[in-house]
Design a protein around this motif. Sequence first.
Motif, mmCIF file in Angstrom:
data_model
loop_
_atom_site.group_PDB
_atom_site.id
_atom_site.type_symbol
_atom_site.label_atom_id
_atom_site.label_comp_id
_atom_site.label_asym_id
_atom_site.label_seq_id
_atom_site.Cartn_x
_atom_site.Cartn_y
_atom_site.Cartn_z
ATOM 1 N N LYS A 13 -8.339 -8.356 1.555
ATOM 2 C CA LYS A 13 -8.337 -9.591 0.767
ATOM 3 C C LYS A 13 -7.494 -9.422 -0.500
ATOM 4 N N ALA A 14 -7.670 -8.303 -1.195
ATOM 5 C CA ALA A 14 -6.921 -8.058 -2.431
ATOM 6 C C ALA A 14 -5.432 -7.867 -2.143
ATOM 7 N N GLN A 15 -5.106 -7.183 -1.056
ATOM 8 C CA GLN A 15 -3.702 -6.974 -0.708
ATOM 9 C C GLN A 15 -3.032 -8.289 -0.324
ATOM 10 N N CYS A 16 -3.749 -9.144 0.385
ATOM 11 C CA CYS A 16 -3.205 -10.456 0.749
ATOM 12 C C CYS A 16 -2.901 -11.277 -0.498
ATOM 13 N N VAL A 18 -2.172 -10.110 -3.518
ATOM 14 C CA VAL A 18 -0.996 -9.518 -4.157
ATOM 15 C C VAL A 18 0.268 -9.929 -3.409
ATOM 16 N N SER A 19 0.228 -9.866 -2.082
ATOM 17 C CA SER A 19 1.401 -10.241 -1.271
ATOM 18 C C SER A 19 1.761 -11.705 -1.463
ATOM 19 N N ALA A 20 0.755 -12.561 -1.538
ATOM 20 C CA ALA A 20 1.004 -14.000 -1.708
ATOM 21 C C ALA A 20 1.651 -14.302 -3.052
ATOM 22 N N LEU A 21 1.361 -13.499 -4.046
ATOM 23 C CA LEU A 21 1.898 -13.735 -5.388
ATOM 24 C C LEU A 21 3.146 -12.894 -5.685
ATOM 25 N N ALA A 33 -3.825 -9.701 -10.144
ATOM 26 C CA ALA A 33 -4.130 -9.346 -8.760
ATOM 27 C C ALA A 33 -3.838 -7.863 -8.513
ATOM 28 N N VAL A 34 -2.751 -7.354 -9.082
ATOM 29 C CA VAL A 34 -2.415 -5.938 -8.941
ATOM 30 C C VAL A 34 -3.465 -5.078 -9.643
ATOM 31 N N ARG A 35 -3.874 -5.483 -10.841
ATOM 32 C CA ARG A 35 -4.909 -4.741 -11.567
ATOM 33 C C ARG A 35 -6.230 -4.759 -10.798
ATOM 34 N N ALA A 36 -6.563 -5.889 -10.189
ATOM 35 C CA ALA A 36 -7.799 -5.992 -9.409
ATOM 36 C C ALA A 36 -7.741 -5.062 -8.191
ATOM 37 N N LEU A 37 -6.588 -5.008 -7.543
ATOM 38 C CA LEU A 37 -6.425 -4.109 -6.398
ATOM 39 C C LEU A 37 -6.551 -2.656 -6.837
#
Length: 183
Positions: A13-16, A18-21, A33-37
């Motif tokens: 979910k987190a990688q998706c 990051v990829s979407a953004l 999103a990167v920090r959350a991942l």
Amino acid sequence: QKKVKEWEAAFKKAQCKVSALAENKDSDEYLQAVRALDSLVRIAFAEMSEVRRETSIAKAPYVVDHVKSLLEEIDKVVVFAHHHAVVDQLMEGLADFNPVRLTGQDGIAKKQAAVDSFQSDDSVRVFIGSIQAAGVGITLTASSTVVFSELDWVPANMSQAEDRCHRIGQDDNVLIQHVVVDG
């Protein structure tokens, strides 16, 4: 296994996200999103380490039984572990075989005494060492059987530990066993 599935779902979910953004890498939303991942990875690693420790502690009595059965057939065994709690359990469970230990908590003199006793004293039938502290720079050719109670994150550390018995002066083939949990 349940924890692994939870981690995999959260990572996906987190990688998706990051990829979407990813098209706008300078945006605050992307950076969050990167920090959350990154945070998720650190938390998962800490949780994974705890599961690894708990599994190793739960597995220790089975390792004790396995080593005891080996000692019915052979004279000496080298056992490697990672966690101090596991080393302590192994020492207690194998006390009848006059074990010695070598961990990072031991001083140089105590480490050398453990090696010397294992190598030269027939009554010392078990050497229990931590994979990293006892995995380099010592010779344990009094045994040709190595049992890993736990696995290390780094395969090279385990290879180094194996080689404590597989050295000049070893007259026998060296048997390496890794005790793992089914599944």
